[in-house]
Design an enzyme around this catalytic site. Sequence first.
Site, mmCIF file in Angstrom:
data_model
loop_
_atom_site.group_PDB
_atom_site.id
_atom_site.type_symbol
_atom_site.label_atom_id
_atom_site.label_comp_id
_atom_site.label_asym_id
_atom_site.label_seq_id
_atom_site.Cartn_x
_atom_site.Cartn_y
_atom_site.Cartn_z
ATOM 1 N N HIS A 19 53.105 78.350 36.963
ATOM 2 C CA HIS A 19 52.274 79.555 36.776
ATOM 3 C C HIS A 19 52.067 79.812 35.278
ATOM 4 C CE1 HIS A 19 54.074 81.057 40.808
ATOM 5 N NE2 HIS A 19 52.811 80.776 41.035
ATOM 6 N N LYS A 43 54.820 90.546 54.280
ATOM 7 C CA LYS A 43 55.645 89.408 53.854
ATOM 8 C C LYS A 43 56.977 89.921 53.351
ATOM 9 C CE LYS A 43 53.730 85.113 52.314
ATOM 10 N NZ LYS A 43 53.285 84.311 51.191
ATOM 11 N N ARG A 92 47.087 72.528 42.481
ATOM 12 C CA ARG A 92 48.083 71.443 42.382
ATOM 13 C C ARG A 92 47.587 70.265 43.213
ATOM 14 N NH1 ARG A 92 52.734 75.216 44.383
ATOM 15 N NH2 ARG A 92 50.947 75.496 45.747
ATOM 16 N N SER A 130 56.895 78.010 44.106
ATOM 17 C CA SER A 130 57.950 79.028 44.202
ATOM 18 C C SER A 130 58.820 78.743 45.427
ATOM 19 C CB SER A 130 57.333 80.416 44.350
ATOM 20 O OG SER A 130 56.563 80.729 43.224
HETATM 21 O O1 PNS Z 1 50.659 83.167 45.487
HETATM 22 P P1 PNS Z 1 49.597 82.912 46.493
HETATM 23 O O2 PNS Z 1 50.129 82.871 47.906
HETATM 24 O O3 PNS Z 1 48.828 81.668 46.185
HETATM 25 O O4 PNS Z 1 48.550 84.158 46.396
HETATM 26 C C1 PNS Z 1 47.583 84.395 47.372
HETATM 27 C C2 PNS Z 1 46.704 85.615 47.000
HETATM 28 C C3 PNS Z 1 47.554 86.809 46.669
HETATM 29 C C4 PNS Z 1 45.850 85.258 45.805
HETATM 30 C C5 PNS Z 1 45.778 85.933 48.214
HETATM 31 O O5 PNS Z 1 46.552 86.033 49.367
HETATM 32 C C6 PNS Z 1 44.948 87.202 48.052
HETATM 33 O O6 PNS Z 1 44.108 87.289 47.205
HETATM 34 N N1 PNS Z 1 45.210 88.211 48.893
HETATM 35 C C7 PNS Z 1 44.542 89.508 48.810
HETATM 36 C C8 PNS Z 1 43.762 89.819 50.078
HETATM 37 C C9 PNS Z 1 42.357 89.287 50.010
HETATM 38 O O7 PNS Z 1 41.580 89.586 49.115
HETATM 39 N N2 PNS Z 1 41.976 88.446 51.001
HETATM 40 C C10 PNS Z 1 40.620 87.913 51.143
HETATM 41 C C11 PNS Z 1 40.410 86.606 50.453
HETATM 42 S S1 PNS Z 1 41.233 85.305 51.269
#
Ligand code: PNS
Length: 161
Positions: A19, A43, A92, A130
């Site tokens: 990150h 979660k 990745r 992570s």
């Molecule tokens: O660390 P991660 O799991 O890659 O993060 C995922 C994240 C937080 C970027 C994603 O789950 C997110 O943006 N969630 C917010 C809800 C949202 O906007 N959902 C619609 C688009 S998929």
Amino acid sequence: MSQKTAIYPGFFDPITNGHLSIVTRGLEIFDKLIIAILNNPHKTPLFSIEERIFMIKAAVKDKPNIEVDTFDGLLVDYAVSKNSNVILRGLRALSDFEYEFQMALMNRKLNRHIQSLFLMTDYKWFYTSSTIIKEAASFGGDITGLVPDIVSQKLKEKFRN
Ligand code: PNS
């Protein structure tokens, strides 16, 4: 000239050197980065939001122009509320691609003015995440070099208990 800000969203449970590499490189493109932690009640993270904020702030303390924040709800709405139109993500191995593609297309459907921008993760972090780091740490594995020192220390404390 107006400042260009990008949102770097994620769970960051916990933040890793992968990150941080994206943060460092993102700062070469943008004037400011907002590291935005999703506050997801569905979660169960290993680290609380407060612990994650603390670790991220410690890890980026020497870097300029970074804000650490939390959000809930839609990411595109959060970006608008922060006057940003860029979502920065790291890519990745190939396995990330489908999920990221899906997410980028959904975000684009939700708001066409928000652009998703991907940086290829440095080869050193290609296979770390992570989740895998937490698993190794939970069994006492050596995770030196994969996470900032503060995270390594906090993981040891977590799994000691
Ligand atoms: O660390 P991660 O799991 O890659 O993060 C995922 C994240 C937080 C970027 C994603 O789950 C997110 O943006 N969630 C917010 C809800 C949202 O906007 N959902 C619609 C688009 S998929």
